[in-house]
Write an enzyme that holds these catalytic residues in place. Sequence first.
Site, PDB file in Angstrom:
ATOM      1  N   ARG A   1     -14.474  72.480 -17.922  1.00 46.41           N
ATOM      2  CA  ARG A   1     -13.387  71.542 -17.638  1.00 46.41           C
ATOM      3  C   ARG A   1     -12.494  72.035 -16.500  1.00 46.41           C
ATOM      4  NH1 ARG A   1     -10.404  70.858 -22.947  1.00 46.41           N
ATOM      5  NH2 ARG A   1     -11.075  73.006 -23.073  1.00 46.41           N
TER       6      ARG A   1
ATOM      7  N   ASN B   1     -13.011  67.858 -24.150  1.00 51.58           N
ATOM      8  CA  ASN B   1     -14.078  68.191 -25.078  1.00 51.58           C
ATOM      9  C   ASN B   1     -14.134  67.137 -26.171  1.00 51.58           C
ATOM     10  OD1 ASN B   1     -14.670  70.571 -23.753  1.00 51.58           O
ATOM     11  ND2 ASN B   1     -13.560  71.875 -25.175  1.00 51.58           N
TER      12      ASN B   1
END
Length: 94
Positions: free
Chosen positions: A21, A39
């Site tokens: 990320r 997530n």
Amino acid sequence: MPSRERLIATVQGHVQGVGYRVYVQEMADRLGIRGSAKNLKDGTVEVIGEGRVSSLDQFEVALRVGSPASTVRRVEARREPLNGHRVRSFKIDW
């Protein structure tokens, strides 16, 4: 063809807990893309990006490459036109 679009992608593989990320956020910042990465409970990462079509093309390639510690197995991506509210930055959702 519109000059700006929204990309919605689900990234599968070893993409949680490996800096994926953060990598996505850095790529978005370089390409001028706004959106988010988060997530999901099933182990995937959801990425939403808004920007110029040419930048989103490069961004999608980066999603498939992944961070050095990640292993991307599959990216399911779709594009849609920008309608209404636009996001102002790129953020990581925790």
